[in-house]
Design an enzyme around this catalytic site. Structure first.
Site, mmCIF file in Angstrom:
data_model
loop_
_atom_site.group_PDB
_atom_site.id
_atom_site.type_symbol
_atom_site.label_atom_id
_atom_site.label_comp_id
_atom_site.label_asym_id
_atom_site.label_seq_id
_atom_site.Cartn_x
_atom_site.Cartn_y
_atom_site.Cartn_z
ATOM 1 N N ARG A 328 0.839 -1.201 0.000
ATOM 2 C CA ARG A 328 0.000 0.000 0.000
ATOM 3 C C ARG A 328 0.880 1.260 0.000
ATOM 4 N NH1 ARG A 328 -3.583 -0.470 4.677
ATOM 5 N NH2 ARG A 328 -4.289 -2.419 3.768
ATOM 6 N N ARG A 332 -3.758 6.517 1.112
ATOM 7 C CA ARG A 332 -4.350 7.737 1.668
ATOM 8 C C ARG A 332 -3.381 8.570 2.492
ATOM 9 N NH1 ARG A 332 -9.490 5.723 4.739
ATOM 10 N NH2 ARG A 332 -8.283 3.778 4.834
ATOM 11 N N ARG A 341 -7.935 10.665 -5.525
ATOM 12 C CA ARG A 341 -9.066 9.887 -4.999
ATOM 13 C C ARG A 341 -10.304 10.746 -4.820
ATOM 14 N NH1 ARG A 341 -12.835 7.776 -3.626
ATOM 15 N NH2 ARG A 341 -13.204 6.063 -2.175
ATOM 16 N N ASP A 377 -6.841 -3.471 -6.582
ATOM 17 C CA ASP A 377 -7.430 -4.033 -5.378
ATOM 18 C C ASP A 377 -7.569 -5.534 -5.564
ATOM 19 O OD1 ASP A 377 -8.848 -3.207 -2.731
ATOM 20 O OD2 ASP A 377 -10.207 -4.654 -3.639
ATOM 21 N N TYR A 454 -14.385 -13.276 1.040
ATOM 22 C CA TYR A 454 -15.158 -12.099 0.626
ATOM 23 C C TYR A 454 -16.438 -12.524 -0.091
ATOM 24 C CZ TYR A 454 -11.919 -8.270 1.699
ATOM 25 O OH TYR A 454 -11.152 -7.329 2.338
#
Length: 648
Positions: A328, A332, A341, A377, A454
């Site tokens: 990552r 952010r 974003r 992702d 998931y």
């Protein structure tokens, strides 16, 4: 919609469209925006005569057994009235319909209801998909223990039905018409042949079933593969999310959607953007070819990344400094990422190769790391496999049609090829061309267990209740799901390698919830299958987190590099995995400490590595959003300095 914009111009491009009822209007719009139209009607609605479902619905409505009615199409509203009024007094039926909650999915059913003098109780906002319909229900219409009548058309929407049932509704399905080919197949066949021959520049789809019939006719003429391949070199424009989902399911790319799901907006958006999209799709930069270790005869013939510290560490060769990259590493915590974003949703960002490459190239240049992992992702691979994925604000990823039992296994479809994920391969290509050749590019995928959890849970979980229930109660169904995922992941990773990735990482982010015995029985064979199927000579990093007891089993499953988190010392893990390269393993929270503590922790990990070749410095998981960027830059500099002193 403004038609005066000088940018909205097809400039003579050849535009195919498949509109049926408004074919003439579509042709005029394309010509108005400077295109050369070939509009071929692609389908017709075939009513279900004397529909038992419609008649049953009518009787149940007038007897007070229906609480909510969902209208999905204008044609369906009109055909419902036509069917019901043969058996029930029209006025009585409409009066009863006015007494229950009615929801119109979009402008067409809204208009049809108003023709009948009925103002629907609620209207679904744009883009009028089943997701907005469920959102409207969540906000305004409690449906638990209610009977909800669903006006269907064509193929049933399994996701909508599952969503209603998950909210406690009893769903009464009312199917009124099917889709079939148009009476005259000639124009559609001409468009199929023109697309296959590369004679079309832009294809416009205004409904989901147009794609189904296009490919069905193409298959009848042995042209389906040619059509799919040709669509990778032309502009495919979809009117909205529902149509886009079907295009992806049909293994066709989607290059653009208009801001509003209307025909005029679609044509204008395509006229505005097609030129730039064609330049990208037909004028891609030359791809850097993958060269597995040992296949080059001399250093002069090798690309610069081949002898980079990262690639040498993967091969357990001595190198002058310890390489470092971070999971990552574009995220952010970086202002540059937050600016990008803010302009789009996360899923839209993942499907925009230019933006994905931009944020990663920026991160690599800012941080000075030794490898660039593509920005994407774990979950988009599940969409073409039939999972309805959404990144809900504040909730993270949500799958609206989870697999909960053996009857649902076929909801997770086999991924025969990865054409629908070409945006990821384009991200690889653009990232590769956007950074220095000496920096390797890492592709990645989620591991079978993580993706399965998931798909079964419908999102993240703490207990993995549904996952373990299916795993323990129905082992054949479990292995069917895992095998399907393993095959898909292998194709996906190999496609990233073909697009220009020099290494790949398999993320098993959730497998730490299992004990060693369960891992060996339910997971290891499928991870091993992925490892065995990856292109020979390309390093694979196998990273599982959350349970140090799984480290030896992770190594047993395979991988050239074994990634470990901070829950085990690096030297202990290395003794367990044996003659492998290792990646890790600083706790990401250490980066919130002061520089002295960061340096102390980095020194400790490097001492555990002991200067042995084959160590790639990384975090034990991704960089946290609260992390100061300067601390990350400082860590990279420290590892380069201290790793060189310790002998790499």
């Amino acid at each position: 919609m403004s038609s005066d914009s000088p940018q909205a111009d097809f400039a003579g491009l050849r535009v195919a469209a498949f509109e049926s009822r408004r074919a003439a209007e579509m042709a005029r719009l394309i010509e108005k925006f400077g295109g050369c139209p070939t509009v071929s009607p692609s389908m017709r609605e075939v009513p279900v005569d004397n529909s038992r479902e419609a008649i049953d619905f009518g009787h149940r409505l007038i007897s007070g057994q229906v609480d909510v009615v969902l209208f999905l199409t204008g044609v369906g509203v009109r055909q419902l009235i036509g069917q019901v009024e043969r058996h029930i007094d029209r006025t009585r039926f409409l009066n009863c319909l006015s007494d229950v909650v009615t929801i119109a999915r979009g402008p067409k059913p809204l208009a049809a209801l108003k023709e009948l003098g009925i103002e629907p109780t609620h209207r679904v906002p744009e883009p009028n998909t089943w997701r907005e319909l469920l959102q409207t229900i969540d906000e305004r219409v409690p449906v638990a223990n209610q009977t909800v009548a669903l006006q269907e058309y064509g193929r049933a929407n399994a996701s909508l039905i599952a969503g209603l049932e998950a909210r406690g509704a009893a769903v009464l399905r009312v199917k009124l018409y099917n889709y079939d080919f148009p009476d005259d197949l000639g124009p559609l066949e001409q468009n199929v042949r023109a697309i296959a021959a590369g004679e079309i520049d832009v294809a416009l789809f205004t409904s989901a079933h147009q794609a189904v019939n296009l490919l069905k006719l193409a298959e009848g003429h042995d042209l389906a593969d040619e059509v799919r391949q040709a669509c990778r070199r032309l502009v495919v424009a979809s009117i909205g999310p529902t149509t886009s989902e079907m295009l992806h399911e049909c293994e066709l790319p989607v290059d653009l959607e208009p801001e509003h799901p209307k025909m005029g907006h679609l044509v204008q958006a395509a006229a505005t953007q097609s030129g730039d999209i064609l330049t990208r799709k037909r004028g891609r930069p030359v791809r850097v070819e993958v060269a597995p270790a040992g296949l080059r005869s001399s250093a002069e013939q090798r690309p610069a990344w081949h002898d980079s510290p990262f690639m040498k560490a993967c091969r357990r060769e001595p190198c002058p400094q310890t390489p470092i990259w971070l999971m990552r590493q574009a995220g952010r915590y970086m202002s540059e990422y937050r600016e990008v974003r803010a302009k789009t949703t996360f899923l839209e960002l993942c499907k925009n190769p230019q933006l994905c490459a931009e944020v990663m190239v920026t991160a690599v240049e800012r941080l000075g790391v030794d490898a660039a992992i593509i920005f994407s992702d774990l979950l988009p691979i599940l969409e073409p496999m039939g999972m309805d994925l959404e990144f809900a604000h504040g909730e993270g990823p949500v799958i609206h049609n989870p697999v909960r039992g053996s009857d649902d296994v076929d909801r997770l479809m086999e991924l025969e090829n990865v054409a629908s994920l070409d945006f990821v391969m384009e991200t690889v290509r653009l990232t590769r061309s956007g950074i220095a050749e000496r920096i390797p590019v890492i592709g990645f995928a989620g591991a079978p267990f993580t993706l399965a959890s998931y798909a079964i849970e419908g999102g993240a979980s703490r207990s993995y209740l549904h996952t373990k229930t299916l795993m323990y109660r129905d082992e054949p169904a479990w292995h069917a799901i895992m095998g399907r995922l393993a095959r898909a992941i292998t194709r996906y990773l190999n496609a990233q390698i073909e697009a220009g990735a020099q290494a790949v990482q398999l993320f098993d982010s959730w497998v730490g919830c299992l004990g060693p015995d369960d891992y060996r029985r339910y997971v290891l064979p499928h991870n091993r299958a992925v490892m065995a199927g990856v292109s020979p000579g390309v390093p694979v990093i196998h990273f599982a987190t959350g349970n140090p007891a799984l480290v030896p089993l992770t190594a047993e499953a395979g991988g050239d590099v074994i990634g470990v988190d901070w829950r085990i010392r690096l030297d202990d893990a290395w003794r367990v995995i044996g003659e492998r390269a290792i990646q890790g393993n600083l706790d990401p929270l250490v980066l919130l400490a002061d520089r002295d503590e960061i340096r102390r922790r980095a020194i400790d990990i490097l001492r555990q590595a002991g200067g042995r070749p084959g160590h790639i410095f990384n975090l034990g998981h991704g960089v946290l959003p609260q992390t100061p960027v300067d601390n990350v830059v400082a860590l990279v500099d420290m590892v380069h300095e201290l790793g060189a002193i310790s002998g790499g």
